[in-house]
Design a protein around this motif. Structure first.
Motif: not given
Ligand SMILES: *Cc1c(COP(=O)(O)O)cnc(C)c1O
Length: 427
Positions: A177-190, A192-194, A223-231
């Motif tokens: 949603m509008e208000e939680n996007q940064a939080e989702i990207i942060k969670r996805a980053d954590e 994907f980083k594993t 989100l897709m760019r982040l996924a790309r970054k971590f294969d």
């Protein structure tokens, strides 16, 4: 007594239906364009395209002729070690329509199977390369089908509770949603980083079963760019969103980044025969090439590549080549947005959402969107009485009509919807 309905009750077990106290089903004896006719001669506008599949309307002549022609040539043939022209034609034409990176077409029979295949491709891609990536990320509220793997990546709840102990682990991201996007990207980053995440699976831009919930292409790109970054392999489940539904051919056409795998079904054959496709990038495909037989995708269904279904799908692509089809899609989209403006601000309307030919009206019930909310049954009955076959998702009333729907038929859908909303106010 009606003998057909008696026998239905005696012999038939219907989907998503509590048979203990289910009302009698509609006995549909004729379907033509956007209209369904029951045995009593009553007609209903097919507001949801017969479970979101029938994109060109019923009884389309071009589809019928293509299926008939194919029946006279090859009705069915095994698809391992044999092939046929309509499957080849369909694969070639589809690859031409999809982004350049999607190149290899795998055939199955329905949306759930297309999703199962996509996940098996993603997991085996890493397995074949001897890389340990065994987890998958999905979105809260997702629906990807009713088979075990598809259920596992979907929203957990009363629909699949009896089976939950069999499901593999899935990491869910909150619905954007509008208000939680940064939080989702942060969670996805954590996550994907594993380096343990094999794939990300999403319904792009619109979550269908969750109540036609919509989110932004720009967020999906991020989100897709982040996924790309971590294969991380990106799977788009376009079973519902393809075929002009969102105003463009595919929902991915709204995005800059493209998925590695896409699942297609529902409107693929114009919605007249079952067929599922999973289209993969060459990179994914290449990981299965080896002198070692066990590295192959050892998956297939009896009806894989059924020629009649492929002929219908090719004929449906013909119809999408006609400017008239896109004019209807545009016209329906435009009228939806006018209607949307018309009822926006109604006190009982919690939210009204629209993308292309999909229009969703969330009714304020004070209790959130639940499938069994009472308003669903009240609304469904009201619509039937008023000549609409419109199956709400909980408190979400929605239209995704066939493109054969005329302006007058659309207006009738809007009128009955307005009337229903008015009737609620009086209570
Ligand atoms: C309908 C749907 C499925 C399942 O397709 P079936 O043909 O019903 O098995 C999967 N994903 C999405 C997004 C769907 O809307």
């Amino acid at each position: 007594m009606n003998k057909w309905l008696d026998k239905d009750e005696q012999f038939v077990w219907h989907p998503f239906t509590q048979m203990f106290n289910a009302p009698q089903p509609l006995e549909i004896i004729k379907a033509e364009g956007s209209v369904l006719y029951d045995a009593q001669g009553k007609s209903y506008l097919d507001c949801n395209s017969s479970w979101w599949v029938n994109v060109h309307g019923h009884g389309n002549k071009h589809l019928r002729e293509a299926i008939n022609r194919q029946f006279e040539k090859v009705d069915h043939v095994i698809f391992a070690g044999a092939t046929h022209h309509r499957a080849i034609e369909l694969a070639e034409r589809l690859v031409g329509l999809l982004p350049q990176s999607l190149e290899k077409v795998f055939f199955s029979d329905d949306g759930s199977a297309a999703v199962e295949v996509a996940m098996k491709m993603a997991f085996q891609y890493w397995f074949n390369r001897n890389i340990t990536k065994k987890r998958i990320v999905a979105l809260d509220g997702a629906y990807h089908g009713d088979t075990f793997g598809a259920m596992a990546v979907g929203q957990r709840g009363y629909f699949n509770e009896p089976f939950e102990h069999f499901f593999f682990d899935v990491d869910y991201l909150p619905f954007p949603m509008e208000e939680n996007q940064a939080e989702i990207i942060k969670r996805a980053d954590e996550l994907f980083k594993t380096n343990e995440i094999a794939a990300l699976i999403v319904e792009p831009l619109v979550q269908g079963s969750a109540g036609m919930r919509m989110y932004e292409a720009a967020f999906l790109d991020e989100l897709m760019r982040l996924a790309r970054k971590f294969d991380v392999i990106v799977i788009f489940d376009e079973v519902m969103t393809a075929w002009g539904r969102t105003g463009k051919y595919f929902a991915m056409d709204h995005c800059v980044e493209k998925p590695d795998i896409v699942c297609l079904s529902k409107g693929l054959t114009g919605g007249v025969l079952p067929l599922g496709l999973t289209v993969a990038s060459r990179e994914v495909y290449n990981a299965f090439l080896s002198p070692d037989k066990t590295k192959a995708l050892l998956h297939g269904h009896s009806f894989t590549g059924n020629p009649l279904a492929c002929a219908a799908a090719c004929a449906s692509l013909d119809l999408f080549e006609l400017p008239e089809t896109w004019e209807r899609i545009e016209s329906i989209s435009k009228q939806h947005s006018l209607f949307r403006e018309h009822i926006e601000g109604e006190t009982l309307v919690k939210e009204i959402r629209q993308l292309g030919t999909i229009l969703a009206i969330e009714i304020n019930t004070g209790e959130g969107n639940t499938y069994f909310s009472e308003i669903r049954d009240v609304a469904y009955t009201f619509f039937l009485e008023n000549g609409l076959l419109l199956r709400p998702l909980g408190n979400v009333l929605f239209l995704n009509p066939p493109y054969s729907t005329s302006d007058a038929q659309l207006q009738m859908m809007y009128d009955v919807l307005s009337e229903f909303i008015c009737s609620l106010k009086k209570e």
